[in-house]
Scaffold this active site. Structure first.
Site, mmCIF file in Angstrom:
data_model
loop_
_atom_site.group_PDB
_atom_site.id
_atom_site.type_symbol
_atom_site.label_atom_id
_atom_site.label_comp_id
_atom_site.label_asym_id
_atom_site.label_seq_id
_atom_site.Cartn_x
_atom_site.Cartn_y
_atom_site.Cartn_z
ATOM 1 C CG ASP A 95 40.947 34.795 38.940
ATOM 2 O OD1 ASP A 95 39.906 34.615 39.596
ATOM 3 O OD2 ASP A 95 41.099 35.750 38.154
ATOM 4 C CG LEU A 96 37.889 30.265 36.742
ATOM 5 C CD1 LEU A 96 36.540 29.599 36.987
ATOM 6 C CD2 LEU A 96 38.714 29.445 35.760
ATOM 7 C CG ASP A 156 42.448 39.410 37.330
ATOM 8 O OD1 ASP A 156 41.929 38.349 37.722
ATOM 9 O OD2 ASP A 156 41.925 40.525 37.508
HETATM 10 MG MG LIG Z 1 40.021 37.606 38.357
#
Ligand SMILES: [Mg+2]
Length: 235
Positions: free
Chosen positions: A14-15, A183
């Protein structure tokens, strides 16, 4: 911690909020957009302050759940209707959106992100999997990634298992050979586990604990940052 590192052949990441905090970035991008509008479409900023512009963007998101996977479309629609509501020309839309999007790429990486990417990328191909509109080329992180897939181009976003499956396919790996790192418990962890992948939950809230049980006996690695993950993976 439930990782099968012996099986690992690739990582998806994920970024937003995994490699950099997203909300300071968005706040700066909204301020840059507002400053541009003040110069080029002043009736918009006379009528709408930053809070009103943000409220409109959120209203568009509520009205267009079919665009949930395309944050650029939501942002563009909000800018378009603010221009129209204020009596400015819609012809300014592309220029206004490009100001927002350029600033949105000016992210401040978490301190651990780059050293961890270097360690991880030296061992496995990395692949970006994002629901947002970050541009790895403009951010300068593309050298660390084998490829990327965004919800916007794919048509559905995380946690839909199809986007995880597509990432694994592009990597030429079976799902259980790929570790997804992110996250967000629902979008990243449950999404990846539901797609048959391994999962790592990066919890920068200081609550990071390994070996927590998530949901009904579902387990994944958890830790406070990406260097802790690199340590766990032995790279
Ligand atoms: Mg994220």
């Amino acid at each position: 911690m439930n990782l099968d590192t012996g099986k690992l052949r690739a990582l998806t990441l994920d970024l937003d909020d995994t490699l950099w905090p997203i909300w300071p970035t968005i706040a700066r991008a909204e301020s840059a957009l507002q400053a541009w509008l003040q110069r080029h479409a002043p009736r918009v900023t006379e009528r709408f302050d930053l809070a009103a512009m943000r409220a409109d963007r959120e209203a568009v998101a509520r009205e267009r759940p079919d665009w949930a996977h395309d944050l650029s479309a939501l942002r563009r629609e909000s800018i378009r209707r603010l221009l129209v509501a204020a009596g400015e020309t819609e012809a300014l839309l592309d220029a206004a959106f490009s100001v927002f999007l350029a600033e949105r790429q000016c992210v401040d990486l978490y301190a651990d992100s780059l050293p961890a990417l270097q360690r991880l990328a030296a061992r496995w191909p990395l692949f970006a999997l994002s629901n947002g509109n970050a541009d790895l080329v403009r951010i300068g992180l593309q050298p660390w990634f084998r490829g990327s897939l965004a919800a916007r181009e794919f048509g559905v976003g995380k946690p839909d298992p199809r986007i995880f499956a597509a990432a694994c396919e592009r990597l030429g790996c079976a799902p259980n050979e790929v570790l997804h790192v992110g996250d967000d418990l629902r979008l990243d962890v449950h999404g990846a586990l539901d797609a048959g992948m391994q999962a790592a939950w990066v919890r920068r809230d200081g609550e990071g604990r390994e070996d927590d049980v998530i949901g009904a006996g579902v387990r994944c690695w958890q830790g406070p940052d990406l260097l802790a993950l690199a340590d766990r993976l032995g790279v």
